[in-house]
Scaffold this motif. Structure first.
Motif, PDB file in Angstrom:
ATOM      1  N   ALA A   1       3.590   1.530   1.692  1.00 55.60           N
ATOM      2  CA  ALA A   1       2.600   0.923   0.985  1.00 55.60           C
ATOM      3  C   ALA A   1       2.224  -0.411   1.742  1.00 55.60           C
ATOM      4  O   ALA A   1       3.274  -1.271   2.046  1.00 55.60           O
ATOM      5  CB  ALA A   1       2.626   0.507  -0.291  1.00 55.60           C
TER       6      ALA A   1
ATOM      7  N   VAL B   1       0.487  -3.678   1.271  1.00 47.51           N
ATOM      8  CA  VAL B   1       0.156  -4.302   0.115  1.00 47.51           C
ATOM      9  C   VAL B   1      -0.530  -5.353   0.499  1.00 47.51           C
ATOM     10  O   VAL B   1       0.019  -6.506   1.298  1.00 47.51           O
ATOM     11  CB  VAL B   1       1.448  -4.838  -0.805  1.00 47.51           C
ATOM     12  CG1 VAL B   1       0.783  -5.401  -1.943  1.00 47.51           C
ATOM     13  CG2 VAL B   1       2.433  -3.470  -0.988  1.00 47.51           C
TER      14      VAL B   1
ATOM     15  N   TYR C   1      -4.881  -4.814  -3.460  1.00 47.13           N
ATOM     16  CA  TYR C   1      -4.047  -3.720  -3.958  1.00 47.13           C
ATOM     17  C   TYR C   1      -3.193  -4.163  -5.078  1.00 47.13           C
ATOM     18  O   TYR C   1      -3.052  -3.593  -6.222  1.00 47.13           O
ATOM     19  CB  TYR C   1      -2.892  -3.457  -2.884  1.00 47.13           C
ATOM     20  CG  TYR C   1      -3.195  -2.403  -2.134  1.00 47.13           C
ATOM     21  CD1 TYR C   1      -4.838  -2.033  -1.475  1.00 47.13           C
ATOM     22  CD2 TYR C   1      -2.344  -1.581  -1.363  1.00 47.13           C
ATOM     23  CE1 TYR C   1      -4.991  -1.020  -0.779  1.00 47.13           C
ATOM     24  CE2 TYR C   1      -2.736  -0.506  -0.480  1.00 47.13           C
ATOM     25  CZ  TYR C   1      -4.048  -0.317  -0.037  1.00 47.13           C
ATOM     26  OH  TYR C   1      -4.300   0.670   0.811  1.00 47.13           O
TER      27      TYR C   1
ATOM     28  N   ALA D   1      -3.910  -2.581  -8.737  1.00 52.25           N
ATOM     29  CA  ALA D   1      -2.868  -1.975  -9.484  1.00 52.25           C
ATOM     30  C   ALA D   1      -2.785  -2.772 -10.698  1.00 52.25           C
ATOM     31  O   ALA D   1      -2.322  -1.910 -11.758  1.00 52.25           O
ATOM     32  CB  ALA D   1      -1.416  -2.284  -8.804  1.00 52.25           C
TER      33      ALA D   1
ATOM     34  N   PHE E   1      -3.610   4.188  -9.833  1.00 57.57           N
ATOM     35  CA  PHE E   1      -3.498   3.418  -8.583  1.00 57.57           C
ATOM     36  C   PHE E   1      -2.157   2.837  -8.544  1.00 57.57           C
ATOM     37  O   PHE E   1      -1.386   2.751  -7.485  1.00 57.57           O
ATOM     38  CB  PHE E   1      -4.442   2.330  -8.314  1.00 57.57           C
ATOM     39  CG  PHE E   1      -4.332   1.919  -6.900  1.00 57.57           C
ATOM     40  CD1 PHE E   1      -4.711   2.200  -5.824  1.00 57.57           C
ATOM     41  CD2 PHE E   1      -3.805   0.202  -6.559  1.00 57.57           C
ATOM     42  CE1 PHE E   1      -4.628   1.620  -4.409  1.00 57.57           C
ATOM     43  CE2 PHE E   1      -3.618  -0.107  -5.495  1.00 57.57           C
ATOM     44  CZ  PHE E   1      -4.045   0.645  -4.319  1.00 57.57           C
ATOM     45  N   ARG E   2      -1.837   1.975  -9.594  1.00 55.90           N
ATOM     46  CA  ARG E   2      -0.603   1.340  -9.822  1.00 55.90           C
ATOM     47  C   ARG E   2       0.614   2.589  -9.561  1.00 55.90           C
ATOM     48  O   ARG E   2       1.747   2.226  -8.830  1.00 55.90           O
ATOM     49  CB  ARG E   2      -0.330   0.566 -11.220  1.00 55.90           C
ATOM     50  CG  ARG E   2       1.023  -0.038 -11.205  1.00 55.90           C
ATOM     51  CD  ARG E   2       0.905  -0.589 -12.678  1.00 55.90           C
ATOM     52  NE  ARG E   2       1.956  -1.720 -12.854  1.00 55.90           N
ATOM     53  CZ  ARG E   2       2.282  -2.799 -12.227  1.00 55.90           C
ATOM     54  NH1 ARG E   2       1.112  -3.179 -11.684  1.00 55.90           N
ATOM     55  NH2 ARG E   2       3.249  -3.261 -12.546  1.00 55.90           N
TER      56      ARG E   2
ATOM     57  N   LEU F   1       0.913   3.324  -6.020  1.00 57.92           N
ATOM     58  CA  LEU F   1       1.399   2.380  -5.155  1.00 57.92           C
ATOM     59  C   LEU F   1       2.991   2.315  -5.359  1.00 57.92           C
ATOM     60  O   LEU F   1       3.658   2.131  -4.678  1.00 57.92           O
ATOM     61  CB  LEU F   1       0.676   1.114  -5.360  1.00 57.92           C
ATOM     62  CG  LEU F   1       1.004  -0.116  -4.689  1.00 57.92           C
ATOM     63  CD1 LEU F   1       0.741   0.072  -3.175  1.00 57.92           C
ATOM     64  CD2 LEU F   1       0.540  -1.248  -5.384  1.00 57.92           C
TER      65      LEU F   1
END
Length: 104
Positions: A61, A63, A67, A71, A77-78, A81
């Motif tokens: 990822a 980040v 993001y 998240a 999405f969280r 991730l």
């Protein structure tokens, strides 16, 4: 012109990431993990996983601040991730002194 400025920001982020602590560690920014290892350690881990061959997934990822916000707004999405193997800072917003980020 904007591309040159963007490339310069990325170069600065790479320098910041590569000058991080030599011991691999992970910090959390608003609940999103970010690895603080050197760029060379990230490259070593990628190369090691490639040597392992087929069937060895490495979820990386990259980040960035967007993001982190996403998240905290969207659990789907969280979950995707935080399932990553490596959390590489993407840009200055997520690589500059992550230890100084706090929440109230």
């Amino acid at each position: 012109m904007a591309e040159a400025a963007s490339a310069a920001a990325v170069d600065q982020a790479v320098v910041a990431a590569d000058s991080a602590s030599t011991s691999p560690s992970r910090v959390s920014i608003l609940g999103v993990p970010i690895d603080t290892m050197r760029r060379s350690e990230v490259e070593r881990r990628i190369a090691a996983r490639l040597r392992e061959g087929a069937g060895s997934l490495l979820h990386i990822a990259t980040v960035n601040p967007e993001y982190v916000v996403a998240a905290n707004r969207r659990s789907e999405f969280r979950n995707a991730l935080i399932d990553a193997s490596l959390f590489v800072p993407d840009g200055l917003g997520s690589s500059w002194r992550p230890g100084c980020w706090t929440t109230k």
